[in-house]
Write an enzyme that holds these catalytic residues in place. Structure first.
Site, mmCIF file in Angstrom:
data_model
loop_
_atom_site.group_PDB
_atom_site.id
_atom_site.type_symbol
_atom_site.label_atom_id
_atom_site.label_comp_id
_atom_site.label_asym_id
_atom_site.label_seq_id
_atom_site.Cartn_x
_atom_site.Cartn_y
_atom_site.Cartn_z
ATOM 1 N N SER A 134 7.383 -1.078 0.317
ATOM 2 C CA SER A 134 6.441 -1.198 1.441
ATOM 3 C C SER A 134 5.805 -2.577 1.589
ATOM 4 O O SER A 134 4.958 -2.780 2.464
ATOM 5 C CB SER A 134 5.331 -0.157 1.254
ATOM 6 O OG SER A 134 4.709 -0.307 -0.021
ATOM 7 N N GLU A 135 6.220 -3.545 0.764
ATOM 8 C CA GLU A 135 5.481 -4.806 0.682
ATOM 9 C C GLU A 135 5.338 -5.549 2.015
ATOM 10 O O GLU A 135 4.274 -6.098 2.317
ATOM 11 C CB GLU A 135 6.150 -5.732 -0.355
ATOM 12 C CG GLU A 135 5.881 -5.343 -1.799
ATOM 13 C CD GLU A 135 6.813 -4.270 -2.322
ATOM 14 O OE1 GLU A 135 6.770 -3.976 -3.529
ATOM 15 O OE2 GLU A 135 7.598 -3.704 -1.515
ATOM 16 N N VAL A 136 6.404 -5.606 2.825
ATOM 17 C CA VAL A 136 6.314 -6.418 4.047
ATOM 18 C C VAL A 136 5.280 -5.878 5.021
ATOM 19 O O VAL A 136 4.758 -6.617 5.860
ATOM 20 C CB VAL A 136 7.688 -6.564 4.755
ATOM 21 C CG1 VAL A 136 8.650 -7.358 3.893
ATOM 22 C CG2 VAL A 136 8.276 -5.211 5.143
ATOM 23 N N LEU A 138 2.389 -5.167 4.231
ATOM 24 C CA LEU A 138 1.129 -5.763 3.792
ATOM 25 C C LEU A 138 1.177 -7.286 3.838
ATOM 26 O O LEU A 138 0.272 -7.955 3.341
ATOM 27 C CB LEU A 138 0.812 -5.318 2.362
ATOM 28 C CG LEU A 138 0.755 -3.805 2.107
ATOM 29 C CD1 LEU A 138 0.473 -3.531 0.642
ATOM 30 C CD2 LEU A 138 -0.304 -3.155 2.981
#
Length: 264
Positions: A134-136, A138
């Protein structure tokens, strides 16, 4: 320091359990330090032949703890480098642990939690588990976990899920190789774990250790003269080892090898 993990040993199997179900087993600097220490110590323990990484509650690991992220938001670049270095070291210790490791995935795995699963040698998940890089979403990237996740699921699947941050199912995780087995529930999860652990603990401990090292040295390398020479040396060394000789002799003599007789 709060105890964020539990360690239990039964026979030759150690289980390291993430024990922060109230925050979906998200990790912070304390969890990172405790996991690093646990896998270092268990990796060196002669009585341990396999390690299970498990979790309590509905989620396996939701990635970074929100309070930890709030603290990181005010870090300088140097502080971020030091902090990320500790996370990278934890993943390296798990990945290079001389004992075989299995992730027992009983629930959702997000962001940095994907790195924990990928750093283990094997992963078994329940059907209901969901996975997400899910990093992108954030404004971040899965940099520290990327060497392990890309090795586990391959570059092609990584291109999609790194860039889209889509949640994907356990069946998709199985299809792309991120997990090895998908089972219907936790009872089946434990049954499959018992099957894998039985195979691991019945094999020659030294051969398992050397085989894991072989995998790290050979995977994705060019098949050239240097690699071939290394593999020739590897088989010669293991054949000449005490356990190598014992294994062959016990097979020829149709008896149990010494490492099985010792635990009978």
């Amino acid at each position: 320091m709060t105890q964020a993990i539990h360690i239990a040993t039964t026979g030759h199997v150690a289980t390291v359990t993430l024990s922060r179900p109230d925050v979906r087993n998200a990790f912070n600097d304390e969890v990172i330090a405790q996991l690093t220490q646990a896998f270092t110590q268990l990796g060196a323990a002669p009585e341990v032949r396999a390690i299970v990484l498990a979790a309590e509650g509905k989620a396996f690991c939701a990635g970074a703890d929100l309070n930890w992220m709030r603290r990181m938001a005010d870090y300088t670049r140097q502080e971020n480098l030091a902090d990320a270095g500790k996370l990278a070291e934890m993943l390296r210790v798990i990945y290079t642990c001389p004992k075989p490791t299995i992730a027992r995935v009983q629930g959702d795995v997000y962001a940095g939690g994907m790195g924990l699963v990928a750093a283990c040698d094997m992963a078994v998940a329940v059907q209901a588990a969901g996975f997400c890089l899910s990093e992108v979403k954030l404004g971040l990237i899965p940099a520290t976990i990327s060497p392990y996740v890309i090795r586990a699921m391959g570059p092609r699947a990584s291109h999609r899920y790194f860039l889209t941050a889509e949640r994907f199912s356990a069946q998709e995780a199985l299809r792309c190789g991120f997990v090895h087995e998908v089972v219907p529930d936790e009872a089946a999860l434990d049954a499959k774990l018992a099957e894998l652990l039985g195979a691991l603990t019945s094999a020659s401990p030294n051969a398992v250790k050397e085989c894991k090292q072989l995998l790290h040295e050979v995977a994705e390398r060019d098949i050239d003269a240097a690699l071939i020479a290394q593999t020739v040396q590897g088989i010669a060394d293991i054949r000449a080892s005490d356990e190598g000789k014992e294994g062959v002799q016990s097979f020829l003599q149709k008896r149990k090898p010494a490492w099985l007789r010792a635990q009978a």
